[in-house]
Write a protein that holds these residues in place. Structure first.
Motif, PDB file in Angstrom:
ATOM      1  N   THR A  11       0.810  -1.116   0.024  1.00 40.77           N
ATOM      2  CA  THR A  11       0.061   0.045  -0.009  1.00 40.77           C
ATOM      3  C   THR A  11       0.924   1.105  -0.053  1.00 40.77           C
ATOM      4  O   THR A  11       0.543   2.117  -0.767  1.00 40.77           O
ATOM      5  CB  THR A  11      -0.894   0.034   1.474  1.00 40.77           C
ATOM      6  OG1 THR A  11      -1.456  -1.186   1.529  1.00 40.77           O
ATOM      7  CG2 THR A  11      -1.989   1.064   1.125  1.00 40.77           C
ATOM      8  N   GLY A 404       6.694  -4.418   8.747  1.00 37.79           N
ATOM      9  CA  GLY A 404       7.531  -3.586   9.647  1.00 37.79           C
ATOM     10  C   GLY A 404       7.807  -3.401  10.977  1.00 37.79           C
ATOM     11  O   GLY A 404       8.618  -3.483  11.417  1.00 37.79           O
ATOM     12  N   SER A 408      10.246  -4.344  15.747  1.00 30.16           N
ATOM     13  CA  SER A 408      10.269  -3.844  16.820  1.00 30.16           C
ATOM     14  C   SER A 408      10.381  -4.972  17.998  1.00 30.16           C
ATOM     15  O   SER A 408       9.506  -5.757  18.222  1.00 30.16           O
ATOM     16  CB  SER A 408       8.979  -3.102  17.110  1.00 30.16           C
ATOM     17  OG  SER A 408       8.751  -2.833  18.415  1.00 30.16           O
TER      18      SER A 408
HETATM   19  N1  LIG Z   1      11.120  -0.852  14.689  1.00 29.98           N
HETATM   20  C1  LIG Z   1      10.047  -0.538  14.343  1.00 29.98           C
HETATM   21  N2  LIG Z   1       9.029  -0.236  15.547  1.00 29.98           N
HETATM   22  C2  LIG Z   1       7.700   0.040  14.993  1.00 29.98           C
HETATM   23  N3  LIG Z   1       7.282   0.064  13.810  1.00 29.98           N
HETATM   24  C3  LIG Z   1       8.161   0.039  12.783  1.00 29.98           C
HETATM   25  C4  LIG Z   1       9.507  -0.272  13.200  1.00 29.98           C
HETATM   26  N4  LIG Z   1      10.043  -0.620  11.886  1.00 29.98           N
HETATM   27  C5  LIG Z   1       9.173  -0.377  11.117  1.00 29.98           C
HETATM   28  N5  LIG Z   1       7.934  -0.099  11.417  1.00 29.98           N
HETATM   29  C6  LIG Z   1       6.587   0.363  10.905  1.00 29.98           C
HETATM   30  O1  LIG Z   1       6.513  -0.415   9.874  1.00 29.98           O
HETATM   31  C7  LIG Z   1       5.795   0.272   8.791  1.00 29.98           C
HETATM   32  C8  LIG Z   1       6.202  -0.520   7.387  1.00 29.98           C
HETATM   33  O2  LIG Z   1       5.615  -1.484   7.412  1.00 29.98           O
HETATM   34  P1  LIG Z   1       5.599  -2.453   6.156  1.00 29.98           P
HETATM   35  O3  LIG Z   1       5.334  -3.739   6.425  1.00 29.98           O
HETATM   36  O4  LIG Z   1       6.881  -2.004   5.278  1.00 29.98           O
HETATM   37  O5  LIG Z   1       4.246  -1.685   5.335  1.00 29.98           O
HETATM   38  P2  LIG Z   1       3.487  -2.116   3.882  1.00 29.98           P
HETATM   39  O6  LIG Z   1       4.060  -3.352   3.351  1.00 29.98           O
HETATM   40  O7  LIG Z   1       2.030  -2.259   4.348  1.00 29.98           O
HETATM   41  O8  LIG Z   1       3.798  -1.025   3.046  1.00 29.98           O
HETATM   42  C9  LIG Z   1       6.562   1.565   9.065  1.00 29.98           C
HETATM   43  O9  LIG Z   1       5.759   2.697   8.595  1.00 29.98           O
HETATM   44  C10 LIG Z   1       6.762   1.742  10.508  1.00 29.98           C
HETATM   45  O10 LIG Z   1       5.683   2.224  11.161  1.00 29.98           O
END
Ligand SMILES: Nc1ncnc2c1ncn2[C@@H]1O[C@H](COP(=O)(O)OP(=O)(O)O)[C@@H](O)[C@H]1O
Ligand SMILES: O=C(CO)[C@@H](O)[C@H](O)COP(=O)(O)O
Length: 492
Positions: A11, A404, A408
């Motif tokens: 997305t 993402g 964490s």
């Molecule tokens: N260490 C972390 N702690 C918390 N949230 C994280 C961390 N690393 C990444 N994220 C979150 O993950 C999101 C991205 O997730 P992702 O799976 O790549 O999204 P998508 O595939 O739905 O576009 C980022 O916007 C961020 O908010």
């Protein structure tokens, strides 16, 4: 020697990664974001051209370090894409309007009208083996027919975002069973388009449906212009690809009973492979076709890192500081409970719901508590769906965490404690893209999907979390508090 490319059109952006199966290493990766056009009515849209622009950038970045000889050794590409989005083309194969996305709730009324016309949720399940939560492709077609009949009348081809990427890569229009199972007019049990659901939307739609490829049936070779742009061999094939959840299941080895995949991405997803025909499931569980064979009963919430990011941005914190605060707050956040429905919600079905925070006092109203309550509430939403699956006897011995949020450490521990389950991450750039790589390898005859998963998926020991029995017990009460808050506000 051969290399493979995996693409994930999510997305928020598109990722590309190049894999060397002999060394089991990535040779390059690239990413480019895409914007989302949102409106106050819950509309969430993207122009398919934005995906192509992002794909080109991501591919160029990923390929940057490969000389022309290495580029010619790329044998296959597999694409994973955000599910359910509605892409429509006219008879000249031109995009007719922006794609309405999986998280578009403007179409929830249209979805309900379709469900009613089909005899209610049970009537839908009788026809296609799954209910249709808000966000499925079908509701967008009904909405379009009601709101933009002239555009609707010009539809010659209808498919999903991943299929549009494949169309760009090959010039060929086709889809796959996994993607089709997220449309709302594909019979997930018998694996064919369902005439009744299609006719309820519009009988004329039938001729616009694409052929459904087999799990390891190539779309075709890469188009000449695309091969030339990236310096690829003309014999490089494009695998059928699938929806991001099916591909993430492959990319995490969730292709045999006992393994579950949880994605903490924009959406929150939990899927568990089963080879048993999934009948009699609660309506809220999406029954989707798995790659390969079988099914992946899936729970998908609309608010995961979308919710955590909203809180992170409110406090203008970087991710490290955000995680520190999350870890600093106590289990249960001193009584602060968040309902993270910033985008409305589909699990449970609350498309018009709003985000809310309850239980605030002068002492617990702290930044760490607000941050942790966002993370906890995202996991509670998935836990609720998981309990429904457990009631159906679908069990798992290991939860493989991706997206993402899996980066964490405190969020991983929260997940392990709330689920009372062992958590592990998966090495690699992106589970969906890696699923695309494995599928492309299978299409090129390197082995079956399960064999390739067994050989190539490397678990990430650094991303382990194990439930602490005391924490799990504490969380039972906090979870009940979350359910009570939800019941009070929304009656469910
Ligand atoms: N260490 C972390 N702690 C918390 N949230 C994280 C961390 N690393 C990444 N994220 C979150 O993950 C999101 C991205 O997730 P992702 O799976 O790549 O999204 P998508 O595939 O739905 O576009 C980022 O916007 C961020 O908010
Ligand atoms: O709608 C669903 C699953 O049913 C979502 O999982 C979308 O497929 C979006 O995925 P991300 O962009 O969050 O990865």
């Amino acid at each position: 020697m051969a290399y493979y490319i995996g693409v994930d059109c999510g997305t928020q952006g598109t990722k590309a990664a190049i894999y060397d199966p002999d060394c089991m290493e990535f040779l390059g990766e690239g990413y480019a974001p895409h914007e989302i056009a949102a409106n106050e009515r819950g509309g969430r849209e993207q122009d398919p051209q934005w995906w192509i622009d992002a794909l080109n950038t991501a591919m160029e970045t990923a390929l940057a370090s490969l000389d022309s000889g290495k580029r010619k050794m790329i044998r296959g590409i597999g694409v994973s894409g955000q599910q359910h989005g509605l892409v429509i083309l006219d008879s000249g194969k031109k995009v007719l309007r922006r794609a309405k996305l999986w998280n578009d709730t403007e179409t929830s009324g249209a979805n309900q009208r379709l469900i009613d016309a089909a005899g209610g949720p049970r009537g839908v399940i009788e026809k296609i083996g799954t209910a249709i939560p808000v966000g499925y492709t079908a509701s967008k077609l009904v909405w379009l027919k009601e709101h933009e009949p002239e555009v609707f009348g010009r539809i010659a081809y209808v498919f999903n975002p991943k299929d549009y990427i494949n169309f760009y890569l090959t010039g060929i229009i086709a889809t796959d069973a996994g993607s089709a199972s997220g449309t709302g007019y594909y019979d997930t049990i018998n694996k064919e388009w369902n005439d009744t659901m299609v006719s309820l939307i519009d009988p004329a739609l039938k001729k616009a449906l694409p052929p459904v490829l087999g799990d390891t049936e190539a779309v075709g070779p890469i188009a000449a212009a695309v091969a030339e742009r990236f310096g690829l061999d003309r014999n490089c094939i494009v695998a059928p690809g699938s929806g991001d959840n099916m591909m993430a299941a492959v990319g995490t080895g969730n292709v045999e009973p006992g393994i579950a995949t949880m994605n903490l991405g924009t959406s929150g997803v939990l899927s568990i492979f089963t080879d048993q025909k999934p009948v009699g499931y609660p309506e809220i569980i999406q029954i989707q076709n798995s790659i390969p064979g079988g099914w992946i009963p899936t729970i998908c919430t609309m608010n995961a890192t979308s919710a955590s990011t909203a809180v992170q941005e409110l406090f203008t914190l970087d991710l490290a500081a955000f995680d520190n605060d999350m870890a600093a707050a106590p289990i249960g956040c001193g009584g602060v409970t968040m309902l993270p429905f910033f985008n409305g919600e589909r699990t449970p079905s609350l498309p018009s719901a709003k985000g809310s925070i309850t239980g605030l006092t002068m002492t617990n109203f702290t930044r760490p508590n607000l941050i942790r309550s966002a993370a906890e509430s995202v996991v509670f939403g998935l836990r609720w769906g998981c309990d429904l699956l457990r009631e159906k006897g679908i069990a798992f011995r290991q939860l493989r965490l991706v997206g993402g949020g899996s980066n964490s450490a405190p969020w991983r521990q929260i997940t392990a404690d709330i689920f009372g389950a062992d958590i592990i991450g998966v090495r690699g750039k992106e589970a969906g893209a890696f699923g695309g790589i494995i599928q492309a390898m299978a299409v090129c005859g390197e082995g079956s999907v399960p064999d390739l998963c067994a050989r190539h998926i490397q678990l990430d020991e650094r991303k382990q979390a194990h439930p602490d029995r005391g924490n799990t017990e504490k969380y039972e009460a906090v979870y009940r508090g979350y359910l009570d808050a939800r019941k009070q506000l929304y009656g469910i």
